[in-house]
Design a protein around this motif. Sequence first.
Motif: not given
Length: 244
Positions: A54-59, A69-73
């Motif tokens: 998964w693409l994830a962002e530091v929140t 937070t996971a954004l998209s597979q």
Amino acid sequence: MVGKQTKIRLYLNAPLGVAQCVELNRDQANYLFSVMRLSIGDRLTVFNGIDGAWLAEVTNASKRTGQLTALSQTSPQTEPPDIWLLFAPIKKARTDFIVEKAAEMGARQILPVQTDFTNAERIRQDRLQAHAVEAAEQCGGVFVPKVSPLQKLGDALRNWPKDRQIMFCDESLVGARATLTAQANKTKWAILIGPEGGFSPAEQSRLRALDFVSPVSLGPRILRADTAVVAALTLWQLTLGDWQ
Ligand code: SAH
């Protein structure tokens, strides 16, 4: 503000899905924010061994904690072929190497076994599992092989699932042709590698008498146990696994 996209891959022991938030522990926060210098908005790849990558962002980011937070597979979950590795633990650094290489080479499960000539009485299962996780992070995998607790080779053979063939790397066959033959109706396999002292005569005769065991040579030279693990996995992946 959109942060930077990084090549970092991090294993998380948490469910992953769209908009799923994951709290980071101290080690993970330290790695991402102090060592790798990520901050809010930056992106990385995460996986948990079940839900793909998964693409994830530091929140959220602080010294001791943080949130992703996971954004998209980005890739689906895939599993390596059904090959287990049974090996006799040796010295610490070489045992670490074996686990790391087995994970890279696509072993499905890693099972340390105590043989007659095994020097190690116990293993640090958590440490070895951490090495398997690190190897998966490094080699772009989405699968993490499980490292089992140390068990006696005799017990493993007594409780053996009969639908799984054992590729017994038998040093007494040194010099013979290194061939591995597919077994009718068997797709599940396990590789068995002995310790530096090799297998005892009693273990050799017991293994040879079992019909779910195929003795195999690894070529004209006696290899150290850690080398033998990589060679055996290569031979198996090339003949019956996902290198074909
Ligand atoms: N001390 C033993 C060698 C042990 S090597 C001796 O001198 O005979 C450690 C393990 O690696 C062995 O138990 C075996 O599982 C594997 N191995 C190493 N070289 C091999 C070969 N040429 N063929 C098959 N197995 C091998």
